[in-house]
Design a protein around this motif. Structure first.
Motif, PDB file in Angstrom:
ATOM      1  N   VAL A   6      40.066  37.033  49.033  1.00 39.40           N
ATOM      2  CA  VAL A   6      39.273  37.141  48.494  1.00 39.40           C
ATOM      3  C   VAL A   6      39.168  38.252  47.187  1.00 39.40           C
ATOM      4  O   VAL A   6      38.349  38.143  46.488  1.00 39.40           O
ATOM      5  CB  VAL A   6      38.401  37.716  48.993  1.00 39.40           C
ATOM      6  CG1 VAL A   6      37.287  36.864  50.598  1.00 39.40           C
ATOM      7  CG2 VAL A   6      38.947  39.444  49.888  1.00 39.40           C
ATOM      8  N   GLY A   7      40.450  38.775  46.911  1.00 42.50           N
ATOM      9  CA  GLY A   7      40.830  39.115  45.583  1.00 42.50           C
ATOM     10  C   GLY A   7      42.385  38.908  45.271  1.00 42.50           C
ATOM     11  O   GLY A   7      42.873  38.491  46.067  1.00 42.50           O
ATOM     12  N   GLN A   8      42.537  39.826  44.685  1.00 44.29           N
ATOM     13  CA  GLN A   8      43.982  40.014  43.922  1.00 44.29           C
ATOM     14  C   GLN A   8      44.700  41.459  44.082  1.00 44.29           C
ATOM     15  O   GLN A   8      43.717  42.457  43.662  1.00 44.29           O
ATOM     16  CB  GLN A   8      44.802  39.170  43.006  1.00 44.29           C
ATOM     17  CG  GLN A   8      46.043  39.138  42.263  1.00 44.29           C
ATOM     18  CD  GLN A   8      45.917  38.485  41.077  1.00 44.29           C
ATOM     19  OE1 GLN A   8      45.044  38.242  39.807  1.00 44.29           O
ATOM     20  NE2 GLN A   8      47.260  38.085  40.943  1.00 44.29           N
ATOM     21  N   ALA A   9      45.286  41.745  44.531  1.00 47.94           N
ATOM     22  CA  ALA A   9      46.328  43.352  44.908  1.00 47.94           C
ATOM     23  C   ALA A   9      47.483  43.361  43.699  1.00 47.94           C
ATOM     24  O   ALA A   9      47.534  42.714  43.394  1.00 47.94           O
ATOM     25  CB  ALA A   9      46.941  43.522  46.154  1.00 47.94           C
ATOM     26  N   ARG A  10      46.961  44.663  43.238  1.00 49.97           N
ATOM     27  CA  ARG A  10      48.055  44.989  41.816  1.00 49.97           C
ATOM     28  C   ARG A  10      48.707  46.080  42.462  1.00 49.97           C
ATOM     29  O   ARG A  10      48.243  46.467  43.490  1.00 49.97           O
ATOM     30  CB  ARG A  10      47.127  45.644  40.715  1.00 49.97           C
ATOM     31  CG  ARG A  10      46.151  44.855  40.619  1.00 49.97           C
ATOM     32  CD  ARG A  10      45.483  45.560  39.370  1.00 49.97           C
ATOM     33  NE  ARG A  10      45.131  46.672  40.287  1.00 49.97           N
ATOM     34  CZ  ARG A  10      43.018  47.155  39.820  1.00 49.97           C
ATOM     35  NH1 ARG A  10      42.440  46.567  39.383  1.00 49.97           N
ATOM     36  NH2 ARG A  10      42.757  48.651  40.506  1.00 49.97           N
ATOM     37  N   PRO A  11      49.788  46.107  42.167  1.00 48.58           N
ATOM     38  CA  PRO A  11      50.727  47.172  43.056  1.00 48.58           C
ATOM     39  C   PRO A  11      50.418  48.609  43.469  1.00 48.58           C
ATOM     40  O   PRO A  11      49.856  48.806  41.993  1.00 48.58           O
ATOM     41  CB  PRO A  11      52.121  46.761  41.512  1.00 48.58           C
ATOM     42  CG  PRO A  11      51.920  45.822  40.407  1.00 48.58           C
ATOM     43  CD  PRO A  11      50.108  45.738  41.062  1.00 48.58           C
ATOM     44  N   GLY A  12      50.434  48.666  44.346  1.00 46.14           N
ATOM     45  CA  GLY A  12      50.074  50.212  44.260  1.00 46.14           C
ATOM     46  C   GLY A  12      48.488  50.154  45.248  1.00 46.14           C
ATOM     47  O   GLY A  12      48.486  51.211  45.359  1.00 46.14           O
ATOM     48  N   ASP A  13      47.851  49.109  45.317  1.00 43.67           N
ATOM     49  CA  ASP A  13      47.045  48.852  46.026  1.00 43.67           C
ATOM     50  C   ASP A  13      46.988  48.956  47.467  1.00 43.67           C
ATOM     51  O   ASP A  13      46.232  49.456  48.150  1.00 43.67           O
ATOM     52  CB  ASP A  13      46.524  47.660  45.611  1.00 43.67           C
ATOM     53  CG  ASP A  13      45.191  47.973  44.298  1.00 43.67           C
ATOM     54  OD1 ASP A  13      45.285  48.955  43.755  1.00 43.67           O
ATOM     55  OD2 ASP A  13      45.108  46.767  43.572  1.00 43.67           O
ATOM     56  N   ILE A  14      48.135  48.237  47.695  1.00 41.65           N
ATOM     57  CA  ILE A  14      48.794  48.138  49.406  1.00 41.65           C
ATOM     58  C   ILE A  14      48.880  49.709  49.771  1.00 41.65           C
ATOM     59  O   ILE A  14      50.080  49.756  49.414  1.00 41.65           O
ATOM     60  CB  ILE A  14      48.656  46.920  49.471  1.00 41.65           C
ATOM     61  CG1 ILE A  14      48.320  45.253  48.994  1.00 41.65           C
ATOM     62  CG2 ILE A  14      49.766  46.956  50.888  1.00 41.65           C
ATOM     63  CD1 ILE A  14      48.875  44.612  48.611  1.00 41.65           C
ATOM     64  N   PRO A  15      48.117  50.569  50.551  1.00 40.58           N
ATOM     65  CA  PRO A  15      48.900  51.546  50.900  1.00 40.58           C
ATOM     66  C   PRO A  15      50.126  51.485  52.340  1.00 40.58           C
ATOM     67  O   PRO A  15      51.044  51.770  52.035  1.00 40.58           O
ATOM     68  CB  PRO A  15      47.492  52.209  51.713  1.00 40.58           C
ATOM     69  CG  PRO A  15      46.741  50.745  51.836  1.00 40.58           C
ATOM     70  CD  PRO A  15      46.973  49.999  50.894  1.00 40.58           C
TER      71      PRO A  15
END
Length: 93
Positions: A6-15
Motif C-alpha cells: 500500500v506504499g513504499q518504505a524509505r530507509p529508516g521507516d521500518i523499525p
C-alpha cells in the motif's frame, strides 16, 4: 489471499527487520517457510520443512500411480485398498 503493498518504505521507516510477525493469529518468524494456495496458508518452522517436502514428493508420486491405474480402468476403492478392507470386515469370522 492476495496481498498488495500500500506504499513504499524509505530507509529508516521500518523499525524492525527480520522480526516475528503475526497474520490472522498465526505467528511467523524469520526463516519460516510459508506456502499458500486456494485452500489456505501453511507455515512451517525450518525444522519441519525437509520432512514436509519429502512427504509432498511421496504424495505426488503416489498420485501419479493412482492416476495411471484409473486410466487403466481400475476403480478408486480398489486402488486405495478400501474394497479389500470392506470385504475383510464383512467376511464371516
Amino acid at each position: 489471499m492476495i496481498l498488495y503493498a500500500v506504499g513504499q518504505a524509505r530507509p529508516g521507516d521500518i523499525p524492525y527487520f527480520c522480526a516475528p510477525v503475526s497474520c490472522a493469529s498465526v505467528s511467523e518468524r524469520p526463516g519460516d517457510a510459508i506456502f499458500s494456495d486456494e485452500n489456505g496458508v501453511l507455515v512451517l518452522v525450518p525444522e519441519q520443512t525437509k520432512a514436509a517436502a519429502n512427504r509432498t514428493i511421496q504424495i505426488l508420486g503416489d498420485e501419479k500411480k493412482s492416476l495411471a491405474c484409473l486410466d487403466a480402468g481400475e476403480k478408486y476403492p480398489d486402488i486405495i485398498g478400501t474394497t479389500a478392507i470392506v470385504k475383510a470386515n464383512l467376511a464371516p469370522n
